[in-house]
Scaffold this motif. Structure first.
Motif, PDB file in Angstrom:
ATOM      1  N   LEU A  22       0.845  -1.192   0.000  1.00 20.52           N
ATOM      2  CA  LEU A  22       0.000   0.000   0.000  1.00 20.52           C
ATOM      3  C   LEU A  22       0.883   1.246   0.000  1.00 20.52           C
ATOM      4  O   LEU A  22       1.847   1.336   0.780  1.00 20.52           O
ATOM      5  N   TYR A  23       0.540   2.210  -0.872  1.00 21.46           N
ATOM      6  CA  TYR A  23       1.314   3.444  -0.997  1.00 21.46           C
ATOM      7  C   TYR A  23       0.440   4.644  -0.659  1.00 21.46           C
ATOM      8  O   TYR A  23      -0.784   4.598  -0.812  1.00 21.46           O
ATOM      9  N   ASP A  24       1.083   5.721  -0.209  1.00 21.46           N
ATOM     10  CA  ASP A  24       0.325   6.938   0.065  1.00 21.46           C
ATOM     11  C   ASP A  24       0.167   7.745  -1.218  1.00 21.46           C
ATOM     12  O   ASP A  24       0.562   7.301  -2.307  1.00 21.46           O
ATOM     13  N   ALA A  25      -0.409   8.936  -1.099  1.00 20.60           N
ATOM     14  CA  ALA A  25      -0.700   9.754  -2.281  1.00 20.60           C
ATOM     15  C   ALA A  25       0.567  10.208  -2.998  1.00 20.60           C
ATOM     16  O   ALA A  25       0.521  10.568  -4.176  1.00 20.60           O
ATOM     17  N   ASN A  26       1.716  10.170  -2.307  1.00 20.11           N
ATOM     18  CA  ASN A  26       2.981  10.580  -2.899  1.00 20.11           C
ATOM     19  C   ASN A  26       3.769   9.404  -3.455  1.00 20.11           C
ATOM     20  O   ASN A  26       4.925   9.561  -3.851  1.00 20.11           O
ATOM     21  N   ILE A  30       3.708   2.495   2.574  1.00 21.66           N
ATOM     22  CA  ILE A  30       3.273   2.698   3.959  1.00 21.66           C
ATOM     23  C   ILE A  30       2.771   1.420   4.621  1.00 21.66           C
ATOM     24  O   ILE A  30       2.596   1.399   5.839  1.00 21.66           O
ATOM     25  N   SER A  31       2.548   0.355   3.857  1.00 19.22           N
ATOM     26  CA  SER A  31       2.062  -0.869   4.483  1.00 19.22           C
ATOM     27  C   SER A  31       2.319  -2.073   3.586  1.00 19.22           C
ATOM     28  O   SER A  31       2.236  -1.971   2.359  1.00 19.22           O
ATOM     29  N   ASP A  51       3.614  -1.868   9.047  1.00 16.15           N
ATOM     30  CA  ASP A  51       3.028  -0.539   8.851  1.00 16.15           C
ATOM     31  C   ASP A  51       4.112   0.503   9.091  1.00 16.15           C
ATOM     32  O   ASP A  51       4.807   0.473  10.108  1.00 16.15           O
ATOM     33  N   THR A  53       5.419   4.485   9.368  1.00 23.50           N
ATOM     34  CA  THR A  53       5.104   5.880   9.655  1.00 23.50           C
ATOM     35  C   THR A  53       6.199   6.760   9.065  1.00 23.50           C
ATOM     36  O   THR A  53       7.387   6.502   9.279  1.00 23.50           O
ATOM     37  N   ARG A  54       5.811   7.796   8.345  1.00 26.14           N
ATOM     38  CA  ARG A  54       6.769   8.688   7.697  1.00 26.14           C
ATOM     39  C   ARG A  54       6.613  10.122   8.191  1.00 26.14           C
ATOM     40  O   ARG A  54       5.553  10.522   8.672  1.00 26.14           O
ATOM     41  N   GLN A  56       6.688  14.326   7.342  1.00 26.54           N
ATOM     42  CA  GLN A  56       6.029  15.104   6.286  1.00 26.54           C
ATOM     43  C   GLN A  56       6.864  15.165   5.019  1.00 26.54           C
ATOM     44  O   GLN A  56       6.334  15.362   3.927  1.00 26.54           O
ATOM     45  N   GLY A  58       8.742  12.584   4.006  1.00 23.12           N
ATOM     46  CA  GLY A  58       8.876  11.236   3.452  1.00 23.12           C
ATOM     47  C   GLY A  58       9.824  10.300   4.156  1.00 23.12           C
ATOM     48  O   GLY A  58       9.873   9.117   3.837  1.00 23.12           O
TER      49      GLY A  58
END
Length: 298
Positions: A22-26, A30-31, A51, A53-54, A56, A58
């Motif tokens: 799973l990737y974030d919007a950028n 992330i998972s 999981d 945690t990044r 801001q 990255g």
């Protein structure tokens, strides 16, 4: 990402294990969820999970690992890694902990230190020393291993085509934030002799390279008529395409780190100032469509 095994009874390849990323919007990972195939139930069963945690910007700050508790039908946290950076953003330490107890007769579950790595850098910014420590069933850190890279400082790292596999990095998140500036040629490995209080060299890794002359790169088909040019590029690139907006350009180096991300407009200049010469991968994204390619910066 899936794997298969040969089923002798059915004489065919059958699924065994898979991982969902799973990737974030950028576009940052992330998972990761791992599942195994239960043939009797003809279904995928949860197994392990990580999981991330990044910050801001990255950087990975923490990775928490869990296992699937089939009795409770929920994820149960088992361990975590904390990532610490120095004042100039270099990865300086990774601390691993387990959610565990050392006394099974009188269980006392809490976060306990298990493993640590300290990173040290030379004046160029290259890693010159990595020292590992263990704290298994103790409250103190004890040195266990050491890695000391050697570089050819006459060759920039940007001139190398380095085969870093994203699959190999799935559980080595620290690789994302280790930046090399010169050509590595050797790594010396040592174990710590606690009795004599000294490091004992145990192994050496050598890097071998082939000379490659790269004059251009091929593009992959994808998002309509969009084109990133010129390629090879200098300090500026432009996009050619039918749309006037709604496209996001992401540029990554060969270590899969995002070095540039911004909304793109057809015929609008995009500055590459500050990026080292070398090969990059890019992604153009608009809605549910994506185009991938490679960009060579001179």
């Amino acid at each position: 990402i899936g794997s298969e095994g040969w089923d002798m009874g059915l004489s065919l390849w059958a699924p065994t294990f898979r991982e969902s990323l799973l990737y974030d919007a950028n576009g940052m990972l992330i998972s990761i969820v791992g599942q195994y195939w239960e043939s009797a139930m003809a279904s995928w069963i949860n197994s392990i999970r990580s999981d991330i945690t990044r910050s801001q910007t990255g950087e990975i700050m923490q990775s928490v690992r869990s296992y699937w508790n089939s009795d409770d039908q929920q994820w149960t946290i088992s361990s975590r890694s904390d990532f610490i950076y120095n004042d100039i953003g270099q990865l300086s330490q990774i601390i691993d902990q387990c959610w565990c107890t050392w006394d099974w007769d009188n269980p006392d579950y809490q976060w306990r230190n298990t493993f640590r790595e300290d990173y040290f850098y030379d004046t160029w910014g290259d890693i010159e020393d990595v020292i590992s420590y263990s704290a298994e069933q103790t409250t103190n850190w004890y040195p266990t291993g050491r890695a000391r890279p050697v570089y050819d400082n006459t060759v920039p790292y940007a001139d190398l085509l380095w085969p870093v596999s994203t699959i190999d990095q799935r559980y080595n998140f620290d690789v994302e934030h280790i930046w090399l500036y010169h050509k590595p040629i050797q790594v010396f490995y040592s174990d710590y002799d606690a009795e004599n209080g000294a490091w004992v060299e145990t192994d050496t890794a050598n890097f071998f390279y082939s000379l490659v002359t790269l004059s251009s790169v091929a593009e992959q088909d994808g998002l309509g008529e969009w084109l990133l040019y010129p390629n090879p590029a200098g300090e500026v690139v432009q996009l050619q395409g039918p749309q006037t907006g709604g496209v996001v350009l992401t540029l990554r180096d060969l270590q899969c780190r995002t070095v540039l991300q911004r909304p793109a407009v057809a015929s609008g200049p995009i500055s590459l100032a500050g990026l080292s010469a070398g090969l990059y991968t890019y992604t153009l994204q608009a809605g549910g469509q994506m185009r991938h390619g490679k960009l060579l910066k001179n």
